[in-house]
Structures are given as C-alpha cells and as structure tokens.
Design an enzyme around this catalytic site. Structure first.
Site, mmCIF file in Angstrom:
data_model
loop_
_atom_site.group_PDB
_atom_site.id
_atom_site.type_symbol
_atom_site.label_atom_id
_atom_site.label_comp_id
_atom_site.label_asym_id
_atom_site.label_seq_id
_atom_site.Cartn_x
_atom_site.Cartn_y
_atom_site.Cartn_z
ATOM 1 N N GLY A 14 28.549 -19.868 -23.910
ATOM 2 C CA GLY A 14 28.146 -18.538 -24.514
ATOM 3 C C GLY A 14 26.985 -19.155 -25.449
ATOM 4 O O GLY A 14 26.278 -20.173 -25.045
ATOM 5 N N CYS A 15 26.790 -18.312 -26.400
ATOM 6 C CA CYS A 15 25.569 -18.714 -27.521
ATOM 7 C C CYS A 15 25.660 -19.929 -27.991
ATOM 8 O O CYS A 15 26.852 -20.198 -28.462
ATOM 9 C CB CYS A 15 25.838 -17.519 -28.506
ATOM 10 S SG CYS A 15 24.565 -17.742 -29.803
ATOM 11 N N PHE A 16 25.006 -20.723 -27.908
ATOM 12 C CA PHE A 16 24.997 -22.089 -28.398
ATOM 13 C C PHE A 16 25.184 -22.280 -29.867
ATOM 14 O O PHE A 16 25.520 -22.892 -30.505
ATOM 15 C CB PHE A 16 23.788 -22.950 -28.024
ATOM 16 C CG PHE A 16 22.486 -22.167 -27.959
ATOM 17 C CD1 PHE A 16 21.809 -21.956 -29.069
ATOM 18 C CD2 PHE A 16 21.500 -22.840 -26.814
ATOM 19 C CE1 PHE A 16 20.545 -21.310 -29.112
ATOM 20 C CE2 PHE A 16 20.326 -22.537 -27.106
ATOM 21 C CZ PHE A 16 19.675 -21.644 -28.194
ATOM 22 N N TRP A 17 24.843 -21.157 -30.631
ATOM 23 C CA TRP A 17 24.946 -21.012 -32.166
ATOM 24 C C TRP A 17 26.382 -21.686 -32.439
ATOM 25 O O TRP A 17 26.862 -22.251 -33.312
ATOM 26 C CB TRP A 17 24.608 -19.879 -32.712
ATOM 27 C CG TRP A 17 23.041 -19.443 -32.694
ATOM 28 C CD1 TRP A 17 22.112 -20.220 -32.383
ATOM 29 C CD2 TRP A 17 22.664 -18.214 -33.138
ATOM 30 N NE1 TRP A 17 20.970 -19.529 -32.598
ATOM 31 C CE2 TRP A 17 21.007 -18.275 -33.009
ATOM 32 C CE3 TRP A 17 23.387 -17.018 -33.546
ATOM 33 C CZ2 TRP A 17 20.515 -17.262 -33.276
ATOM 34 C CZ3 TRP A 17 22.381 -15.952 -33.800
ATOM 35 C CH2 TRP A 17 21.084 -16.165 -33.690
#
Length: 181
Positions: A14-17
């Site tokens: 998902g979001c790499f953050w």
C-alpha cells in the site's frame, strides 16, 4: 561490516509511507527507501504513479544484513503490515499501484516467500485466501525526496493518514499480541 554482506528485499504494502517505519527500527536494517517498481515508463514521478495508469507499484526497498536480520524475519514482519487477502489495494489506498506484493531478488527469496505465504495460508488467521503475489523484482525507481522517511519529516500528517487508513485496526485485529505465524 562489509557492504558485500548486505542484501536487498523489496515489498509493496500500500502507501509506502506506512511501510518504512515498521522495518527501519530493527538492528540489521541499513536502510528503507520508498520508490516504485514495475510499470511502463522509466523514472516515474509520484504524480504519474498515483494515477494507476503507469503499472508501477509503490514499494519499499530494504537493505539489510542477513547475519543480523534474516529474510524470513522480514517476510514475517511484512505479512503483519498488510491485508494479504486484498488485491484491490491496501486499506484506504485503492488501485493497482497500492497492491501488496513481494518482489524477490533471487531464487532463495522466492522459495522463502512462497513458504511463508503457505504457512500464513495454513495458519487460519484469515478466512479469505492469501492472494499476495510473489514476483521477480524489476527496476527500482527511488521516490521523490519528500517521500523518504515521511514519518519523521511530517509526523503529524503521517499519524493522521495512518489513523484514517484503518491499517492499525486491521493489524491489531489479526495480529494483536501474537506477532508470529
């Protein structure tokens, strides 16, 4: 420690953050870099990737010392960060660019990833099938500087985004105190 002993692992979740912090804080992890893998264009930008039209996936590239943190441990930690039954994205981030995936860099990683997926499937933790793809690594394109270590640079925005995503509630409901498969 010699740089020759370091190895590379690449995961999409998902979001790499949200995929940096769970990995970076362990002994033996040298770096976790946000970027993109796959796709049809070289050196994509975030603006291009987020459209979902380039075929890239948001990933983290982990450089680690396998004498301190084994690939099997990385896999176990990876599974605990994602919904392995969802192929439409992860949590609030929807689309193929946010799909969870394991990108292997050699045959040993492929075998270990397949074995860990099978163990998870047989564990009974999930009622739906474990569908996270395990695919060969491709060219890694580093994401823009403002995405690197986002949780440190923008802690308030990171916490708000993570809280809204539903990721932590999901992780807690499936892994709670038992963090092993």
């Amino acid at each position: 420690m010699s740089n020759q002993s370091l190895q590379k692992a690449t995961f999409a979740g998902g979001c790499f953050w949200c995929m940096v912090k769970p990995f970076i804080e362990w002994d033996g992890i040298e770096s976790v870099t946000s970027g993109y893998m796959g796709g049809t264009i070289e050196n994509p930008t975030y603006e291009q990737v987020k459209t979902g039209e380039t075929g890239h996936t948001e990933v983290v590239e982990i450089i680690y010392d396998p004498t301190q943190f084994r690939y099997e441990q990385l896999l176990e930690l990876f599974w605990q960060q994602i919904d392995p039954t969802d192929d439409e994205g992860q949590f609030q981030d929807r689309g193929s660019n946010y799909r969870a995936m394991i990108f292997y860099h050699n045959e040993e990683q492929r075998v270990l990833a397949e074995q860990s997926k099978e163990v998870l499937a047989k564990s009974g933790k999930f009622k739906k099938p474990i569908i996270t793809p395990i695919v060969p690594a491709e060219t890694f394109y580093i994401a823009e500087d403002y995405h690197q270590d986002f949780y440190k640079k923008n802690p308030k925005e990171y916490k708000e985004d993570r809280a809204q995503s539903g990721r932590d509630e999901f992780i807690s409901s499936y892994w709670d105190e038992d963090t092993s498969m």
